[in-house]
Design a protein around this motif. Structure first.
Motif, PDB file in Angstrom:
ATOM      1  N   GLY A 226     -20.821  12.191 -10.138  1.00 44.74           N
ATOM      2  CA  GLY A 226     -21.347  12.539 -11.283  1.00 44.74           C
ATOM      3  C   GLY A 226     -20.929  11.630 -12.395  1.00 44.74           C
ATOM      4  N   VAL A 227     -20.661  10.129 -12.182  1.00 49.82           N
ATOM      5  CA  VAL A 227     -20.462   8.986 -13.080  1.00 49.82           C
ATOM      6  C   VAL A 227     -21.670   9.014 -14.059  1.00 49.82           C
ATOM      7  CG1 VAL A 227     -19.718   6.859 -13.279  1.00 49.82           C
ATOM      8  CG2 VAL A 227     -18.817   7.963 -11.467  1.00 49.82           C
ATOM      9  N   SER A 228     -21.234   9.148 -15.164  1.00 49.41           N
ATOM     10  CA  SER A 228     -22.197   8.818 -16.491  1.00 49.41           C
ATOM     11  C   SER A 228     -22.655   7.508 -16.210  1.00 49.41           C
ATOM     12  CB  SER A 228     -21.513   8.908 -17.765  1.00 49.41           C
ATOM     13  OG  SER A 228     -22.347   8.676 -18.744  1.00 49.41           O
ATOM     14  N   SER A 229     -24.083   7.367 -16.479  1.00 46.21           N
ATOM     15  CA  SER A 229     -24.830   6.195 -16.203  1.00 46.21           C
ATOM     16  C   SER A 229     -24.425   4.783 -17.212  1.00 46.21           C
ATOM     17  CB  SER A 229     -26.196   6.343 -16.385  1.00 46.21           C
ATOM     18  OG  SER A 229     -26.650   6.662 -17.842  1.00 46.21           O
ATOM     19  N   ASP A 230     -23.936   5.161 -18.317  1.00 48.94           N
ATOM     20  CA  ASP A 230     -23.216   4.301 -19.201  1.00 48.94           C
ATOM     21  C   ASP A 230     -21.792   3.881 -19.023  1.00 48.94           C
ATOM     22  OD1 ASP A 230     -21.863   6.691 -19.834  1.00 48.94           O
ATOM     23  OD2 ASP A 230     -22.475   6.453 -22.035  1.00 48.94           O
ATOM     24  N   LYS A 231     -21.325   4.215 -17.902  1.00 51.61           N
ATOM     25  CA  LYS A 231     -20.074   3.914 -17.450  1.00 51.61           C
ATOM     26  C   LYS A 231     -20.176   3.178 -16.023  1.00 51.61           C
ATOM     27  CE  LYS A 231     -17.138   7.139 -20.068  1.00 51.61           C
ATOM     28  NZ  LYS A 231     -15.857   7.810 -20.149  1.00 51.61           N
ATOM     29  N   ILE A 232     -21.265   2.624 -15.906  1.00 57.59           N
ATOM     30  CA  ILE A 232     -21.488   1.664 -14.611  1.00 57.59           C
ATOM     31  C   ILE A 232     -22.075   0.473 -15.097  1.00 57.59           C
ATOM     32  CG2 ILE A 232     -22.591   1.565 -12.361  1.00 57.59           C
ATOM     33  CD1 ILE A 232     -22.904   4.635 -12.452  1.00 57.59           C
TER      34      ILE A 232
ATOM     35  N   PHE B  28     -14.981   3.839  -0.747  1.00 54.95           N
ATOM     36  CA  PHE B  28     -15.574   4.979  -1.850  1.00 54.95           C
ATOM     37  C   PHE B  28     -14.223   5.792  -1.916  1.00 54.95           C
ATOM     38  CE2 PHE B  28     -20.529   4.298  -1.745  1.00 54.95           C
ATOM     39  CZ  PHE B  28     -20.057   3.136  -2.254  1.00 54.95           C
ATOM     40  N   GLY B  29     -13.716   6.369  -0.635  1.00 57.24           N
ATOM     41  CA  GLY B  29     -12.795   7.369  -0.591  1.00 57.24           C
ATOM     42  C   GLY B  29     -11.469   6.776  -1.396  1.00 57.24           C
ATOM     43  N   LYS B  30     -11.247   5.661  -1.833  1.00 58.20           N
ATOM     44  CA  LYS B  30      -9.897   5.050  -2.225  1.00 58.20           C
ATOM     45  C   LYS B  30      -9.850   5.353  -3.960  1.00 58.20           C
ATOM     46  CE  LYS B  30      -9.787   1.141   0.599  1.00 58.20           C
ATOM     47  NZ  LYS B  30      -9.506  -0.308   0.941  1.00 58.20           N
ATOM     48  N   TYR B  31     -11.046   6.025  -4.431  1.00 56.56           N
ATOM     49  CA  TYR B  31     -11.173   6.258  -5.763  1.00 56.56           C
ATOM     50  C   TYR B  31     -11.284   7.606  -6.174  1.00 56.56           C
ATOM     51  CZ  TYR B  31     -11.612   1.132  -5.583  1.00 56.56           C
ATOM     52  OH  TYR B  31     -11.424  -0.287  -5.370  1.00 56.56           O
ATOM     53  N   ASN B  32     -10.796   8.064  -7.346  1.00 59.56           N
ATOM     54  CA  ASN B  32     -11.318   9.433  -7.906  1.00 59.56           C
ATOM     55  C   ASN B  32     -12.307   9.258  -8.925  1.00 59.56           C
ATOM     56  OD1 ASN B  32      -9.522  11.190  -6.368  1.00 59.56           O
ATOM     57  ND2 ASN B  32      -7.860  10.129  -7.902  1.00 59.56           N
ATOM     58  N   PHE B  33     -13.595   8.752  -8.627  1.00 58.02           N
ATOM     59  CA  PHE B  33     -14.584   8.176  -9.726  1.00 58.02           C
ATOM     60  C   PHE B  33     -14.835   9.191 -10.546  1.00 58.02           C
ATOM     61  CE2 PHE B  33     -16.011   5.344  -5.889  1.00 58.02           C
ATOM     62  CZ  PHE B  33     -15.530   4.233  -6.544  1.00 58.02           C
ATOM     63  N   LYS B  34     -14.975  10.323 -10.339  1.00 59.03           N
ATOM     64  CA  LYS B  34     -15.473  11.606 -11.354  1.00 59.03           C
ATOM     65  C   LYS B  34     -14.264  11.655 -12.203  1.00 59.03           C
ATOM     66  CE  LYS B  34     -17.687  16.121 -11.758  1.00 59.03           C
ATOM     67  NZ  LYS B  34     -18.071  17.194 -10.838  1.00 59.03           N
TER      68      LYS B  34
ATOM     69  N   THR C 285     -11.194  -0.429 -18.778  1.00 58.28           N
ATOM     70  CA  THR C 285     -12.144  -0.623 -17.875  1.00 58.28           C
ATOM     71  C   THR C 285     -11.277  -0.751 -16.672  1.00 58.28           C
ATOM     72  OG1 THR C 285     -12.510  -2.846 -18.104  1.00 58.28           O
ATOM     73  CG2 THR C 285     -13.879  -1.552 -19.452  1.00 58.28           C
ATOM     74  N   ALA C 286     -12.152  -0.736 -15.470  1.00 59.79           N
ATOM     75  CA  ALA C 286     -11.469  -0.995 -14.189  1.00 59.79           C
ATOM     76  C   ALA C 286     -12.610  -1.566 -13.083  1.00 59.79           C
ATOM     77  CB  ALA C 286     -11.031   0.256 -13.638  1.00 59.79           C
ATOM     78  N   ALA C 287     -12.013  -2.481 -12.736  1.00 60.48           N
ATOM     79  CA  ALA C 287     -13.154  -3.434 -11.472  1.00 60.48           C
ATOM     80  C   ALA C 287     -12.789  -2.308 -10.126  1.00 60.48           C
ATOM     81  CB  ALA C 287     -12.459  -4.762 -11.208  1.00 60.48           C
ATOM     82  N   VAL C 288     -13.844  -1.969  -9.536  1.00 55.57           N
ATOM     83  CA  VAL C 288     -13.738  -1.040  -8.441  1.00 55.57           C
ATOM     84  C   VAL C 288     -14.698  -1.526  -7.233  1.00 55.57           C
ATOM     85  CG1 VAL C 288     -13.108   0.984  -9.641  1.00 55.57           C
ATOM     86  CG2 VAL C 288     -15.534   0.444  -9.252  1.00 55.57           C
ATOM     87  N   SER C 289     -14.413  -1.057  -6.167  1.00 54.67           N
ATOM     88  CA  SER C 289     -15.084  -1.647  -4.995  1.00 54.67           C
ATOM     89  C   SER C 289     -16.542  -1.132  -4.739  1.00 54.67           C
ATOM     90  CB  SER C 289     -14.452  -1.201  -3.541  1.00 54.67           C
ATOM     91  OG  SER C 289     -14.976  -1.783  -2.668  1.00 54.67           O
ATOM     92  N   ALA C 290     -17.682  -1.736  -4.227  1.00 59.07           N
ATOM     93  CA  ALA C 290     -18.870  -0.995  -4.149  1.00 59.07           C
ATOM     94  C   ALA C 290     -19.286  -0.810  -2.868  1.00 59.07           C
ATOM     95  CB  ALA C 290     -19.783  -2.098  -4.907  1.00 59.07           C
TER      96      ALA C 290
ATOM     97  N   TYR D 245       0.824  -1.137  -0.072  1.00 61.43           N
ATOM     98  CA  TYR D 245       0.012   0.135   0.057  1.00 61.43           C
ATOM     99  C   TYR D 245       0.798   1.001  -0.051  1.00 61.43           C
ATOM    100  CZ  TYR D 245      -2.966  -3.448   1.899  1.00 61.43           C
ATOM    101  OH  TYR D 245      -3.889  -4.569   2.078  1.00 61.43           O
ATOM    102  N   ASN D 246       0.130   2.221  -0.440  1.00 62.66           N
ATOM    103  CA  ASN D 246       0.747   3.718  -0.374  1.00 62.66           C
ATOM    104  C   ASN D 246      -0.223   4.708  -0.036  1.00 62.66           C
ATOM    105  OD1 ASN D 246       2.018   6.153  -1.503  1.00 62.66           O
ATOM    106  ND2 ASN D 246       3.880   4.877  -1.905  1.00 62.66           N
ATOM    107  N   SER D 247      -0.151   5.702   0.586  1.00 57.60           N
ATOM    108  CA  SER D 247      -0.974   6.634   0.721  1.00 57.60           C
ATOM    109  C   SER D 247      -1.320   7.365  -0.131  1.00 57.60           C
ATOM    110  CB  SER D 247      -0.612   7.497   1.804  1.00 57.60           C
ATOM    111  OG  SER D 247       0.709   8.252   1.593  1.00 57.60           O
ATOM    112  N   ASN D 248      -0.490   7.448  -1.400  1.00 58.29           N
ATOM    113  CA  ASN D 248      -0.956   7.973  -2.712  1.00 58.29           C
ATOM    114  C   ASN D 248      -1.592   7.001  -3.776  1.00 58.29           C
ATOM    115  OD1 ASN D 248       0.584  10.639  -1.897  1.00 58.29           O
ATOM    116  ND2 ASN D 248       2.480   9.774  -2.199  1.00 58.29           N
ATOM    117  N   ASP D 249      -1.921   5.981  -3.195  1.00 59.15           N
ATOM    118  CA  ASP D 249      -2.336   4.859  -4.255  1.00 59.15           C
ATOM    119  C   ASP D 249      -3.754   5.570  -5.150  1.00 59.15           C
ATOM    120  OD1 ASP D 249      -0.615   3.079  -3.824  1.00 59.15           O
ATOM    121  OD2 ASP D 249      -2.074   2.004  -2.390  1.00 59.15           O
ATOM    122  N   LYS D 250      -4.479   6.248  -4.659  1.00 56.72           N
ATOM    123  CA  LYS D 250      -5.827   6.795  -5.050  1.00 56.72           C
ATOM    124  C   LYS D 250      -5.144   7.798  -6.281  1.00 56.72           C
ATOM    125  CE  LYS D 250      -8.519   9.843  -3.508  1.00 56.72           C
ATOM    126  NZ  LYS D 250      -9.564  10.563  -2.552  1.00 56.72           N
ATOM    127  N   GLU D 251      -4.174   8.772  -6.271  1.00 58.20           N
ATOM    128  CA  GLU D 251      -3.764   9.354  -7.332  1.00 58.20           C
ATOM    129  C   GLU D 251      -2.919   8.715  -8.255  1.00 58.20           C
ATOM    130  OE1 GLU D 251      -4.860  12.217  -7.874  1.00 58.20           O
ATOM    131  OE2 GLU D 251      -6.015  12.391  -5.516  1.00 58.20           O
TER     132      GLU D 251
END
Length: 222
Positions: free
Chosen positions: A142-148, A80-86, A70-75, A41-47
């Protein structure tokens, strides 16, 4: 490098990947924390993950802009705070959202692990569900519905020593380690389990099923 390897695969008239390779799905489990034992792990992993998506997209565009990324992401809401979804959606064709493992061996109470809706009866204040996650991505990120792309688990998770109150649902129990080391059963094994004295139940509030054996006191969410 991504470009050198992918270019060979995509442009070659030979090889087993001809006509099959259409891009990459990146499954990082998980940035910042979590995942299998030994994950670094790294505290900068999200970026760093966002930068990785950016790099992959640029390299793929150099080869063929139609190649998918594409990317598999946690639900689960606590991740949620681990990702820059937007921000990340600009680089990705879609998110493969892992809308499962909502409850599991980390919980002292039984519960649904791949439910469609959040049940008001779930004692977990987070009320995890596919619906909860998708609404968060749409409304808060604000993720587009066609990207979920929601996921569904073709396996179940079990607890033992579960009392028969409410047929075992949301009751104290221990992670069931009797069947598999990683404490799950594949979906196609459930026909045999049900024959062994289990009863099948359906939760209209959560839109999810479970099975329970009152003699063995085993509970499975699937």
């Amino acid at each position: 490098s991504v470009r050198d390897w992918s270019s060979d695969v995509c442009s070659s008239d030979l090889g087993s990947a001809k006509g099959v390779f259409d891009g990459f799905d990146i499954d990082w489990e998980f940035p910042i924390s979590g995942g299998p034992e030994g994950t670094h792990y790294n505290s900068n992993d999200k970026e760093n993950m966002t930068a990785l998506f950016d790099l992959f997209r640029k390299k793929l565009n150099d080869i063929n802009p139609k190649l998918l990324l594409t990317a598999a992401v946690s639900a689960r809401s606590w991740e949620f705070g681990k990702y820059n979804f937007k921000k990340d959606q600009q680089y990705l064709d879609w998110f493969n959202v892992m809308t499962y493992d909502n409850h599991g061996i980390w919980d002292s109470l039984t519960g649904h692990h791949t439910n469609l809706l959040s049940s008001p009866d779930d004692p977990d204040w987070r009320k995890e569900s596919l619906d909860h996650t998708v609404k968060y991505l749409l409304d808060s990120c604000g993720v587009s519905s066609d990207k979920i792309i929601p996921g569904a688990a073709f396996y179940g998770k079990g607890w033992e020593n579960v009392d028969a109150i409410d047929f075992g649902l949301y009751q104290p129990g221990n992670a069931n380690k009797s069947n598999r080391d990683i404490i799950f059963e594949n979906y196609n094994d459930y026909s045999n389990i049900i024959k062994a004295g289990y009863q099948v139940f359906w939760d209209d509030l959560a839109m999810a099923g479970w099975i329970y054996n009152p003699e063995e006191k085993f509970f499975w969410t699937y």
